[in-house]
Design a protein around this motif. Sequence first.
Motif, PDB file in Angstrom:
ATOM      1  N   SER A 114     -12.794 -61.741 -39.100  1.00  0.00           N
ATOM      2  CA  SER A 114     -13.617 -60.274 -38.917  1.00  0.00           C
ATOM      3  C   SER A 114     -13.316 -59.568 -39.903  1.00  0.00           C
ATOM      4  CB  SER A 114     -13.166 -59.890 -37.778  1.00  0.00           C
ATOM      5  OG  SER A 114     -11.804 -59.310 -37.777  1.00  0.00           O
ATOM      6  N   PHE A 115     -14.183 -58.696 -40.129  1.00  0.00           N
ATOM      7  CA  PHE A 115     -13.836 -57.467 -41.245  1.00  0.00           C
ATOM      8  C   PHE A 115     -12.693 -56.809 -41.093  1.00  0.00           C
ATOM      9  CE2 PHE A 115     -14.301 -53.061 -43.019  1.00  0.00           C
ATOM     10  CZ  PHE A 115     -14.231 -53.359 -44.363  1.00  0.00           C
ATOM     11  N   ASP A 116     -12.204 -56.313 -39.897  1.00  0.00           N
ATOM     12  CA  ASP A 116     -10.726 -55.712 -39.699  1.00  0.00           C
ATOM     13  C   ASP A 116      -9.816 -56.699 -39.910  1.00  0.00           C
ATOM     14  OD1 ASP A 116     -12.124 -53.520 -38.623  1.00  0.00           O
ATOM     15  OD2 ASP A 116     -11.781 -54.269 -36.416  1.00  0.00           O
ATOM     16  N   PHE A 146      -7.347 -54.364 -54.108  1.00  0.00           N
ATOM     17  CA  PHE A 146      -7.549 -53.283 -53.148  1.00  0.00           C
ATOM     18  C   PHE A 146      -7.632 -52.115 -54.196  1.00  0.00           C
ATOM     19  CE2 PHE A 146      -7.002 -49.889 -50.042  1.00  0.00           C
ATOM     20  CZ  PHE A 146      -8.111 -50.169 -49.369  1.00  0.00           C
ATOM     21  N   GLU A 147      -6.780 -51.708 -55.008  1.00  0.00           N
ATOM     22  CA  GLU A 147      -6.728 -50.720 -55.776  1.00  0.00           C
ATOM     23  C   GLU A 147      -8.224 -50.295 -56.781  1.00  0.00           C
ATOM     24  OE1 GLU A 147      -4.014 -50.392 -58.919  1.00  0.00           O
ATOM     25  OE2 GLU A 147      -2.323 -49.451 -57.596  1.00  0.00           O
ATOM     26  N   GLU A 151     -12.244 -49.289 -49.793  1.00  0.00           N
ATOM     27  CA  GLU A 151     -12.428 -49.957 -48.777  1.00  0.00           C
ATOM     28  C   GLU A 151     -14.309 -50.182 -48.853  1.00  0.00           C
ATOM     29  OE1 GLU A 151     -11.718 -48.229 -44.731  1.00  0.00           O
ATOM     30  OE2 GLU A 151      -9.896 -47.582 -45.359  1.00  0.00           O
ATOM     31  N   GLU A 152     -14.916 -49.354 -49.283  1.00  0.00           N
ATOM     32  CA  GLU A 152     -16.160 -49.897 -49.680  1.00  0.00           C
ATOM     33  C   GLU A 152     -16.402 -50.968 -50.329  1.00  0.00           C
ATOM     34  OE1 GLU A 152     -20.186 -49.343 -49.138  1.00  0.00           O
ATOM     35  OE2 GLU A 152     -18.520 -48.029 -48.358  1.00  0.00           O
ATOM     36  N   GLY A 153     -15.778 -51.106 -51.465  1.00  0.00           N
ATOM     37  CA  GLY A 153     -15.805 -52.670 -52.284  1.00  0.00           C
ATOM     38  C   GLY A 153     -15.340 -53.553 -51.440  1.00  0.00           C
ATOM     39  N   ALA A 154     -14.266 -53.310 -50.524  1.00  0.00           N
ATOM     40  CA  ALA A 154     -13.953 -54.308 -49.506  1.00  0.00           C
ATOM     41  C   ALA A 154     -15.104 -54.929 -48.847  1.00  0.00           C
ATOM     42  CB  ALA A 154     -12.643 -53.710 -48.911  1.00  0.00           C
ATOM     43  N   LYS A 155     -15.675 -53.919 -48.280  1.00  0.00           N
ATOM     44  CA  LYS A 155     -16.876 -54.547 -47.429  1.00  0.00           C
ATOM     45  C   LYS A 155     -17.806 -55.088 -48.082  1.00  0.00           C
ATOM     46  CE  LYS A 155     -19.311 -53.998 -43.452  1.00  0.00           C
ATOM     47  NZ  LYS A 155     -18.839 -54.617 -42.158  1.00  0.00           N
ATOM     48  N   ASN A 156     -17.995 -54.994 -49.288  1.00  0.00           N
ATOM     49  CA  ASN A 156     -19.165 -55.566 -50.214  1.00  0.00           C
ATOM     50  C   ASN A 156     -18.482 -57.102 -50.383  1.00  0.00           C
ATOM     51  OD1 ASN A 156     -20.972 -53.531 -50.352  1.00  0.00           O
ATOM     52  ND2 ASN A 156     -20.079 -52.905 -52.321  1.00  0.00           N
ATOM     53  N   ILE A 157     -17.330 -57.331 -50.590  1.00  0.00           N
ATOM     54  CA  ILE A 157     -16.822 -58.293 -50.887  1.00  0.00           C
ATOM     55  C   ILE A 157     -16.651 -59.427 -49.700  1.00  0.00           C
ATOM     56  CG2 ILE A 157     -14.323 -59.700 -51.229  1.00  0.00           C
ATOM     57  CD1 ILE A 157     -15.712 -58.934 -53.927  1.00  0.00           C
ATOM     58  N   LYS A 162     -18.832 -63.893 -46.455  1.00  0.00           N
ATOM     59  CA  LYS A 162     -18.934 -64.615 -45.142  1.00  0.00           C
ATOM     60  C   LYS A 162     -20.470 -65.486 -45.179  1.00  0.00           C
ATOM     61  CE  LYS A 162     -18.116 -63.618 -41.430  1.00  0.00           C
ATOM     62  NZ  LYS A 162     -16.865 -64.311 -40.177  1.00  0.00           N
ATOM     63  N   THR A 163     -20.747 -65.325 -46.599  1.00  0.00           N
ATOM     64  CA  THR A 163     -22.276 -66.162 -46.674  1.00  0.00           C
ATOM     65  C   THR A 163     -21.681 -67.510 -47.000  1.00  0.00           C
ATOM     66  OG1 THR A 163     -22.231 -65.706 -49.058  1.00  0.00           O
ATOM     67  CG2 THR A 163     -23.256 -64.202 -47.657  1.00  0.00           C
TER      68      THR A 163
END
Length: 329
Positions: A114-116, A146-147, A151-157, A162-163
């Motif tokens: 999951s994203f979490d 992460f640096e 968080e925004e970049g983490a969501k994109n990654i 997931k694909t």
Amino acid sequence: MKVKYSVYVRYIKKCFKMLWQLHKEEKLSICSLFIDYAWCLIRHGCLIRHYVIGNFYKRREFERRRILTYRRYLKALNYFNKKESIHILENKHEFNSFFSEYVHRKWLYSPEMSFDDFLGLFKDKKELIVKPYNTCEGEGVYKIYFEKLGEEGAKNIYNKLKTSKYMIEECVLQEPMLSLGSTSVNTLRVETLLDKKTKKSHIVKALFRAGVGHTDIDNYAQGGCVYEVDLSTGRIISSALSKVNNNAIFHPKTNTCMLGFKIPHWEEVVKVCNHAQEKLPTCGLIGWDVAVLCGGGIELIEGNHNPEYEFLEFKGTYRYWEKIKPYMY
């Protein structure tokens, strides 16, 4: 038929090119080389890389019968490794679960995370290594930080991962003396063989792989150096097998003399690899990728049911068919 024909043509061209180069470098008769290689291919199942790079052309006939050629290697794999069990070694998340007592790093499997889960691990470890599921020789492996992403970049990654199928893992902190100035985790390749009669494992050959620059992997295919390790002492006993720095005695990055270099915690490496092999008796010939951790722990990175036979025969000691064959018949 056209596909097969083109494959054969490419192989013949490759043979001609490599034999011609050998002829020029060693001043050997080109006709004799062609005749001898044809004999070695038919009689022993020797591929052209083995003949030239693995020095098969130098061997006398009594030695050639004892060397693990590609044909003999396939026979050994078919004998020792049962098809119904190799998925444990092929599928990285299954490997990590099955050998969990030897896998201490945190990890996620992209189709099941999951994203979490991903964000929590990413925030906690700050950097992670991403491994594509169906590639080999380190292809497509990269790190994420992460640096740099936030968080925004983490969501994109996360959405990208997931694909498809990826392993996302905590980065291993290796024993500092094994880094040799490179950014890769420099691992050992340890080849184990299971005696089916006694159910006991023993190590056939071990090699140390050292990266030589700013890369996330130590792989031979990516220009790393491979050195043979003496099984009784854990010391390096050969020059390098390398696509870039072949036969180098001094490590190209640090100018460290590798002959006699001692692998720390070698006894524990031997113990872990033999125990892991005995845990999966239906795959009796495995090449383990092993990291020695800072502080002395031993980490299994992966196990290979079809380890490179080149590592066995091309560098250092050879004639491994005579060592493996007695356990088959």
